[in-house]
Design a protein around this motif. Structure first.
Motif, PDB file in Angstrom:
ATOM      1  N   UNK A 446      11.531 -20.703 -33.955  1.00 24.95           N
ATOM      2  CA  UNK A 446      12.022 -21.813 -34.785  1.00 24.95           C
ATOM      3  C   UNK A 446      12.178 -23.102 -33.988  1.00 24.95           C
ATOM      4  N   UNK A 447      12.447 -22.988 -32.685  1.00 25.62           N
ATOM      5  CA  UNK A 447      12.642 -24.177 -31.842  1.00 25.62           C
ATOM      6  C   UNK A 447      11.441 -24.442 -30.922  1.00 25.62           C
ATOM      7  N   UNK A 448      10.270 -23.955 -31.333  1.00 21.43           N
ATOM      8  CA  UNK A 448       9.038 -24.166 -30.565  1.00 21.43           C
ATOM      9  C   UNK A 448       8.085 -25.057 -31.354  1.00 21.43           C
ATOM     10  N   UNK A 449       7.214 -25.757 -30.623  1.00 19.57           N
ATOM     11  CA  UNK A 449       6.123 -26.462 -31.273  1.00 19.57           C
ATOM     12  C   UNK A 449       4.887 -26.426 -30.398  1.00 19.57           C
ATOM     13  N   UNK A 450       3.733 -26.549 -31.061  1.00 21.66           N
ATOM     14  CA  UNK A 450       2.468 -26.669 -30.343  1.00 21.66           C
ATOM     15  C   UNK A 450       1.948 -28.086 -30.517  1.00 21.66           C
ATOM     16  N   UNK A 451       1.489 -28.658 -29.414  1.00 18.87           N
ATOM     17  CA  UNK A 451       0.915 -30.002 -29.446  1.00 18.87           C
ATOM     18  C   UNK A 451      -0.531 -29.941 -28.957  1.00 18.87           C
ATOM     19  N   UNK A 452      -1.430 -30.573 -29.709  1.00 20.05           N
ATOM     20  CA  UNK A 452      -2.824 -30.679 -29.300  1.00 20.05           C
ATOM     21  C   UNK A 452      -3.009 -31.956 -28.487  1.00 20.05           C
ATOM     22  N   UNK A 453      -3.669 -31.819 -27.339  1.00 22.33           N
ATOM     23  CA  UNK A 453      -3.929 -32.962 -26.460  1.00 22.33           C
ATOM     24  C   UNK A 453      -5.388 -33.404 -26.529  1.00 22.33           C
ATOM     25  N   UNK A 454      -6.092 -32.987 -27.582  1.00 25.51           N
ATOM     26  CA  UNK A 454      -7.504 -33.344 -27.726  1.00 25.51           C
ATOM     27  C   UNK A 454      -7.671 -34.665 -28.454  1.00 25.51           C
ATOM     28  N   UNK A 455      -6.862 -35.632 -28.069  1.00 27.63           N
ATOM     29  CA  UNK A 455      -6.942 -36.992 -28.609  1.00 27.63           C
ATOM     30  C   UNK A 455      -6.974 -37.958 -27.428  1.00 27.63           C
ATOM     31  N   UNK A 456      -7.616 -39.111 -27.579  1.00 26.15           N
ATOM     32  CA  UNK A 456      -7.656 -40.069 -26.466  1.00 26.15           C
ATOM     33  C   UNK A 456      -6.247 -40.525 -26.102  1.00 26.15           C
ATOM     34  N   UNK A 457      -5.964 -40.593 -24.812  1.00 26.52           N
ATOM     35  CA  UNK A 457      -4.656 -41.040 -24.349  1.00 26.52           C
ATOM     36  C   UNK A 457      -4.575 -42.559 -24.484  1.00 26.52           C
ATOM     37  N   UNK A 458      -3.691 -43.039 -25.337  1.00 26.83           N
ATOM     38  CA  UNK A 458      -3.550 -44.477 -25.558  1.00 26.83           C
ATOM     39  C   UNK A 458      -2.101 -44.787 -25.943  1.00 26.83           C
ATOM     40  N   UNK A 459      -1.823 -46.035 -26.233  1.00 27.88           N
ATOM     41  CA  UNK A 459      -0.449 -46.444 -26.534  1.00 27.88           C
ATOM     42  C   UNK A 459       0.083 -45.778 -27.795  1.00 27.88           C
ATOM     43  N   UNK A 460      -0.771 -45.595 -28.797  1.00 26.56           N
ATOM     44  CA  UNK A 460      -0.317 -44.943 -30.033  1.00 26.56           C
ATOM     45  C   UNK A 460       0.151 -43.518 -29.768  1.00 26.56           C
ATOM     46  N   UNK A 461      -0.618 -42.784 -28.977  1.00 22.24           N
ATOM     47  CA  UNK A 461      -0.264 -41.403 -28.654  1.00 22.24           C
ATOM     48  C   UNK A 461       0.997 -41.363 -27.803  1.00 22.24           C
TER      49      UNK A 461
END
Length: 477
Positions: A446-461
């Motif tokens: 319940x207190x876990x999350x998965x994050x995908x890093x397959x996005x360009x690293x930029x200010x929005x991210x």
């Protein structure tokens, strides 16, 4: 797709070297690092290069700038990132969390959202121009074939190319051993259908890829979750106990860069698991969709390479490495080949002909290895950026996985944080994430999350991660 120049920019090289010095304790917390001018002279690079490197390190949370004083190591920058703990298991259960999964998928392709949820490579990491070229060529020169069915087991030249590539994973096979599928999902689907029937029990990792829960729901299967280490994968002793206690019909696992933990099972443990399944005569369904995304210097192994009696049904695809929309995967089903061919024939015939021909030509052209090196470096750099930003902005006590390949992070937040609620708040801010609950039939995550890093690293991210951290901190109080 990042170019060679972009992925090896000099300021990034300098920044990475300093980050390694900070993490290894060369520069302890609070210590001032060399001035821009001194480091420029020491490294033989321009002042502009050092300035950019220090700005990147400040952005990543390694350094803090003090006016008129210089750059100092940020407090806590030397502290190692701790991975989440060993997960608990469960008894066999029927689980359906399709609504949560559908909600997540409904937002992942929206251009107005920052997609940190679905593990889908952004177009930035897709070799689009090369694929367009080959798609145009095959539609021009193989018109009849690409607009007709490619019946099971699929386009033979593509299967031959895949067989050659499998040698990189120490798997000896021929084109005749391979069935081309509609992505890895179909490969897993027909693998489960070939080895089980409604009401049967399948052993899986905990947490495990949420697609198994969708498939289990459709096929009427029960899943027994085996305690899993986020570094070394599924627990051998726990799996052994499950096979002793329950009539398990199949074991489904990932040996390289598991989703969502990023775990990779060491070779010695793979051998133990294989022998255990041999004793109980249980088939192994190996999901290796992230197998080609290991980082430089990392030596990983597939269970299929150990297979001497055909009990391992190997499943993979090009969705995470080349392009998800092509929908081309494959399976090496061993002793179950005839049954899987029959199941696919009366299910989908095979994958799209255009995709098969285009991918075959792309692989034959020698582009794949160059592309892999590019995305492997890009994903490794992205993961480092994400981890440092999370470390600096998320609540105290946050634990972060340390995958050695792929592009996803598994994050454990303080117990007060209910990630389903965090997901709702994030959606209102234009950010998608995946709550840990969809990776289990229990409430353990319940207190876990998965994050995908397959996005360009930029200010929005970067700002999206900071905002997630701010909301999580508020919920953790």
């Amino acid at each position: 797709m990042p170019s060679s120049a972009e992925k090896s920019t000099l300021y990034q090289v300098v920044a990475n070297e300093i980050a390694e010095d900070i993490q290894s304790g060369v520069y302890p917390s609070g210590q001032k690092v060399l001035s821009v001018r001194k480091l420029s002279k020491q490294r033989g690079v321009s002042i502009s290069t050092v300035t950019q490197a220090y700005a990147l390190l400040e952005d990543q949370g390694f350094l803090i700038a003090r006016p008129q004083a210089g750059y100092f190591v940020r407090e806590g920058a030397n502290e190692p990132i701790e991975p989440p703990p060993m997960s608990p298991g469960s008894e066999p259960t029927i689980c359906c969390k399709s609504d949560m999964i559908q909600q997540m998928l409904a937002h992942c392709n929206r251009p107005d959202m920052v997609n940190l949820g679905a593990a889908i490579p952004d177009l930035h990491f897709v070799p689009a121009k090369a694929l367009q070229t080959y798609i145009q060529k095959v539609t021009r020169f193989n018109t009849r074939e690409v607009f007709s069915y490619q019946f099971t087991p699929g386009h033979e030249p593509l299967r031959a190319q895949i067989a050659q590539r499998m040698r990189y994973s120490n798997v000896r096979c021929s084109a005749e051993d391979i069935i081309v599928t509609n992505g890895c999902s179909e490969a897993l689907n027909i693998a489960l259908r070939a080895t089980t029937k409604a009401g049967d029990i399948v052993a899986v990792e905990s947490p495990c890829y949420y697609g198994f829960y969708q498939l289990a729901d459709v096929l009427g299967l029960k899943l027994i979750e085996i305690p899993t280490d986020p570094v070394e994968g599924i627990g051998f002793e726990a799996l052994k106990l499950a096979l002793q206690q329950w009539d398990v019909k199949a074991v489904a696992l990932t040996c390289r860069h598991s989703n969502p933990t990023g775990a990779s099972i060491p070779l010695f443990k793979q051998k133990q698991i294989y022998q255990l399944c041999k004793v109980y005569d249980v088939p192994i369904i190996e999901d290796d969709i992230y197998g080609d995304l290991g980082f430089a210097g990392e030596k990983t192994h597939t269970m299929k390479a150990l297979d001497v009696d055909g009990r391992v049904i190997y499943c993979s695809s090009f969705s995470k490495t080349i392009a998800p929309g092509l929908r081309v995967g494959w399976t090496i089903p061993g002793r179950y080949r005839e049954k899987l061919e029959w199941l696919q024939t009366f299910n989908t015939f095979s994958a799209a002909s255009i995709s098969q021909f285009a991918l075959s030509a792309y692989l034959e052209g020698g582009h794949y290895d160059r592309h892999l090196r590019t995305v492997q470096e890009a994903y490794q750099e992205n993961l480092n950026n994400f981890k440092q930003t999370i470390k600096c902005n998320f609540p105290d006590g946050t634990l972060i996985s340390e995958p050695r390949g792929g592009f996803i992070l598994w994050i454990c937040l303080p117990e007060k944080v209910r990630v389903v609620e965090l997901q709702e708040r994030a959606l209102h801010e234009g950010i998608t994430i995946v709550p840990g609950e969809v990776f289990s039939g229990t409430d353990h995550f319940r207190n876990y999350l998965r994050i995908s890093c397959a996005v360009p690293w930029n200010d929005d991210v970067k700002n999206a991660i900071r905002l997630l951290g701010k909301m999580a901190c508020e919920m953790a109080q």
